[in-house]
Design a protein around this motif. Sequence first.
Motif, PDB file in Angstrom:
ATOM      1  N   VAL A  30      41.974  43.549  29.353  1.00 23.20           N
ATOM      2  CA  VAL A  30      41.977  42.075  29.351  1.00 23.20           C
ATOM      3  C   VAL A  30      43.407  41.577  29.178  1.00 23.20           C
ATOM      4  O   VAL A  30      43.854  40.672  29.899  1.00 23.20           O
ATOM      5  N   ALA A  31      44.149  42.169  28.248  1.00 26.99           N
ATOM      6  CA  ALA A  31      45.547  41.767  28.038  1.00 26.99           C
ATOM      7  C   ALA A  31      46.370  41.993  29.306  1.00 26.99           C
ATOM      8  O   ALA A  31      47.196  41.146  29.683  1.00 26.99           O
ATOM      9  N   ALA A  32      46.145  43.103  29.977  1.00 29.02           N
ATOM     10  CA  ALA A  32      46.867  43.382  31.221  1.00 29.02           C
ATOM     11  C   ALA A  32      46.475  42.387  32.314  1.00 29.02           C
ATOM     12  O   ALA A  32      47.322  41.999  33.128  1.00 29.02           O
ATOM     13  N   CYS A  33      45.225  41.961  32.331  1.00 23.94           N
ATOM     14  CA  CYS A  33      44.779  40.957  33.300  1.00 23.94           C
ATOM     15  C   CYS A  33      45.460  39.614  33.066  1.00 23.94           C
ATOM     16  O   CYS A  33      45.560  38.797  33.980  1.00 23.94           O
ATOM     17  N   CYS A  34      45.913  39.387  31.869  1.00 20.10           N
ATOM     18  CA  CYS A  34      46.500  38.105  31.505  1.00 20.10           C
ATOM     19  C   CYS A  34      48.028  38.104  31.551  1.00 20.10           C
ATOM     20  O   CYS A  34      48.658  37.103  31.204  1.00 20.10           O
ATOM     21  N   THR A  35      48.623  39.211  31.986  1.00 23.67           N
ATOM     22  CA  THR A  35      50.079  39.272  32.072  1.00 23.67           C
ATOM     23  C   THR A  35      50.578  38.365  33.188  1.00 23.67           C
ATOM     24  O   THR A  35      49.841  38.023  34.103  1.00 23.67           O
ATOM     25  N   ARG A  36      51.836  37.993  33.115  1.00 18.08           N
ATOM     26  CA  ARG A  36      52.411  37.097  34.118  1.00 18.08           C
ATOM     27  C   ARG A  36      52.754  37.817  35.424  1.00 18.08           C
ATOM     28  O   ARG A  36      52.962  37.175  36.439  1.00 18.08           O
ATOM     29  N   ASP A  37      52.808  39.132  35.395  1.00 20.37           N
ATOM     30  CA  ASP A  37      53.090  39.916  36.599  1.00 20.37           C
ATOM     31  C   ASP A  37      51.788  40.023  37.403  1.00 20.37           C
ATOM     32  O   ASP A  37      50.857  40.738  37.020  1.00 20.37           O
ATOM     33  N   ASP A  38      51.729  39.311  38.519  1.00 20.71           N
ATOM     34  CA  ASP A  38      50.491  39.247  39.304  1.00 20.71           C
ATOM     35  C   ASP A  38      50.027  40.612  39.788  1.00 20.71           C
ATOM     36  O   ASP A  38      48.824  40.873  39.841  1.00 20.71           O
ATOM     37  N   ASP A  39      50.962  41.478  40.161  1.00 20.63           N
ATOM     38  CA  ASP A  39      50.574  42.806  40.642  1.00 20.63           C
ATOM     39  C   ASP A  39      49.877  43.600  39.542  1.00 20.63           C
ATOM     40  O   ASP A  39      48.845  44.230  39.777  1.00 20.63           O
ATOM     41  N   VAL A  40      50.428  43.559  38.343  1.00 12.73           N
ATOM     42  CA  VAL A  40      49.832  44.265  37.210  1.00 12.73           C
ATOM     43  C   VAL A  40      48.488  43.642  36.851  1.00 12.73           C
ATOM     44  O   VAL A  40      47.501  44.348  36.613  1.00 12.73           O
ATOM     45  N   ALA A  41      48.442  42.327  36.830  1.00 15.03           N
ATOM     46  CA  ALA A  41      47.206  41.631  36.459  1.00 15.03           C
ATOM     47  C   ALA A  41      46.079  41.938  37.446  1.00 15.03           C
ATOM     48  O   ALA A  41      44.944  42.204  37.034  1.00 15.03           O
ATOM     49  N   LEU A  42      46.386  41.918  38.733  1.00 14.68           N
ATOM     50  CA  LEU A  42      45.353  42.221  39.737  1.00 14.68           C
ATOM     51  C   LEU A  42      44.918  43.676  39.669  1.00 14.68           C
ATOM     52  O   LEU A  42      43.725  43.977  39.821  1.00 14.68           O
ATOM     53  N   LEU A  43      45.854  44.583  39.423  1.00 17.50           N
ATOM     54  CA  LEU A  43      45.505  45.996  39.274  1.00 17.50           C
ATOM     55  C   LEU A  43      44.589  46.178  38.063  1.00 17.50           C
ATOM     56  O   LEU A  43      43.574  46.877  38.137  1.00 17.50           O
ATOM     57  N   PRO A  72      34.236  41.383  28.532  1.00 17.87           N
ATOM     58  CA  PRO A  72      35.663  41.231  28.852  1.00 17.87           C
ATOM     59  C   PRO A  72      35.936  40.260  29.999  1.00 17.87           C
ATOM     60  O   PRO A  72      36.993  39.620  30.033  1.00 17.87           O
ATOM     61  N   PHE A  73      34.992  40.115  30.905  1.00 16.69           N
ATOM     62  CA  PHE A  73      35.191  39.187  32.012  1.00 16.69           C
ATOM     63  C   PHE A  73      35.194  37.742  31.535  1.00 16.69           C
ATOM     64  O   PHE A  73      35.890  36.902  32.106  1.00 16.69           O
ATOM     65  N   VAL A  74      34.452  37.454  30.482  1.00 13.73           N
ATOM     66  CA  VAL A  74      34.479  36.115  29.892  1.00 13.73           C
ATOM     67  C   VAL A  74      35.888  35.840  29.371  1.00 13.73           C
ATOM     68  O   VAL A  74      36.460  34.770  29.621  1.00 13.73           O
ATOM     69  N   LEU A 125      41.319  33.317  29.725  1.00 12.10           N
ATOM     70  CA  LEU A 125      42.714  33.520  29.346  1.00 12.10           C
ATOM     71  C   LEU A 125      43.689  33.767  30.489  1.00 12.10           C
ATOM     72  O   LEU A 125      44.883  33.520  30.324  1.00 12.10           O
ATOM     73  N   ALA A 126      43.236  34.271  31.610  1.00 11.15           N
ATOM     74  CA  ALA A 126      44.151  34.642  32.695  1.00 11.15           C
ATOM     75  C   ALA A 126      44.704  33.400  33.390  1.00 11.15           C
ATOM     76  O   ALA A 126      43.958  32.473  33.706  1.00 11.15           O
ATOM     77  N   ASP A 127      46.004  33.395  33.617  1.00 10.38           N
ATOM     78  CA  ASP A 127      46.643  32.285  34.330  1.00 10.38           C
ATOM     79  C   ASP A 127      46.433  32.381  35.836  1.00 10.38           C
ATOM     80  O   ASP A 127      46.395  31.365  36.519  1.00 10.38           O
ATOM     81  N   SER A 128      46.297  33.571  36.345  1.00  9.42           N
ATOM     82  CA  SER A 128      46.200  33.794  37.784  1.00  9.42           C
ATOM     83  C   SER A 128      44.788  33.491  38.303  1.00  9.42           C
ATOM     84  O   SER A 128      43.803  34.095  37.874  1.00  9.42           O
ATOM     85  N   ALA A 129      44.719  32.578  39.261  1.00 11.45           N
ATOM     86  CA  ALA A 129      43.428  32.261  39.881  1.00 11.45           C
ATOM     87  C   ALA A 129      42.881  33.474  40.625  1.00 11.45           C
ATOM     88  O   ALA A 129      41.667  33.689  40.658  1.00 11.45           O
ATOM     89  N   ALA A 130      43.764  34.294  41.201  1.00 11.02           N
ATOM     90  CA  ALA A 130      43.313  35.492  41.921  1.00 11.02           C
ATOM     91  C   ALA A 130      42.645  36.478  40.965  1.00 11.02           C
ATOM     92  O   ALA A 130      41.639  37.107  41.310  1.00 11.02           O
ATOM     93  N   VAL A 131      43.172  36.601  39.761  1.00 10.55           N
ATOM     94  CA  VAL A 131      42.580  37.488  38.755  1.00 10.55           C
ATOM     95  C   VAL A 131      41.230  36.929  38.306  1.00 10.55           C
ATOM     96  O   VAL A 131      40.250  37.669  38.186  1.00 10.55           O
ATOM     97  N   ARG A 132      41.174  35.631  38.077  1.00 11.02           N
ATOM     98  CA  ARG A 132      39.902  35.018  37.678  1.00 11.02           C
ATOM     99  C   ARG A 132      38.857  35.154  38.786  1.00 11.02           C
ATOM    100  O   ARG A 132      37.691  35.428  38.522  1.00 11.02           O
ATOM    101  N   GLN A 133      39.284  35.028  40.035  1.00 12.06           N
ATOM    102  CA  GLN A 133      38.362  35.193  41.151  1.00 12.06           C
ATOM    103  C   GLN A 133      37.878  36.640  41.224  1.00 12.06           C
ATOM    104  O   GLN A 133      36.706  36.896  41.502  1.00 12.06           O
ATOM    105  N   ARG A 134      38.741  37.594  40.915  1.00 14.19           N
ATOM    106  CA  ARG A 134      38.344  39.007  40.895  1.00 14.19           C
ATOM    107  C   ARG A 134      37.314  39.240  39.793  1.00 14.19           C
ATOM    108  O   ARG A 134      36.372  40.011  39.963  1.00 14.19           O
ATOM    109  N   ALA A 135      37.477  38.574  38.666  1.00 17.86           N
ATOM    110  CA  ALA A 135      36.515  38.695  37.571  1.00 17.86           C
ATOM    111  C   ALA A 135      35.150  38.152  37.991  1.00 17.86           C
ATOM    112  O   ALA A 135      34.118  38.759  37.701  1.00 17.86           O
TER     113      ALA A 135
END
Length: 163
Positions: free
Chosen positions: A11-24, A55-57, A62-72
Amino acid sequence: RLWAVTAPHLVAACCTRDDDVALLAAGQLAGLAARLLGRSEQLSNFAHQDETLRPFVSVLRLADSAAVRQRAVSAVAAATTEHGATLGSGWRGAVEALTVALGDASPPVSSAAYNAIEPIVEAMFSEGGVGAELFPDVVAALEAGVRAPWGGGGPPPHAQPGL
């Protein structure tokens, strides 16, 4: 117990500012959750489906990235469609995650959630459905969609018609 230790780090990694890391991280979280839910079908006494989806909740909140939230949202939708018959306690976590996503400021995220909640609503009213105890939670989810920042009162601009 391993999930209780691993999930917060993902979850913490999903919320990082690095989009590549967050999406991974979001992809790994989704993959691990799918494997756990798949194993729940094999283990008759497995009762941690709700913990698997919680964890998806957090990611959706918490995630800033819309792409990460959409993946969730995609992961939760997959869990409900692929493991619905054995989701058990996970239905509550799935509905909570979709409630958060329906109120998301990003139209693609709320649209994906809208499309994901439709089969749940249909399942509630089908024979052998997901259970009446979820009715208040599903109504709250739909209310979140109506109050969504994109205007509510119907599906988000990119949602598929049908609900």
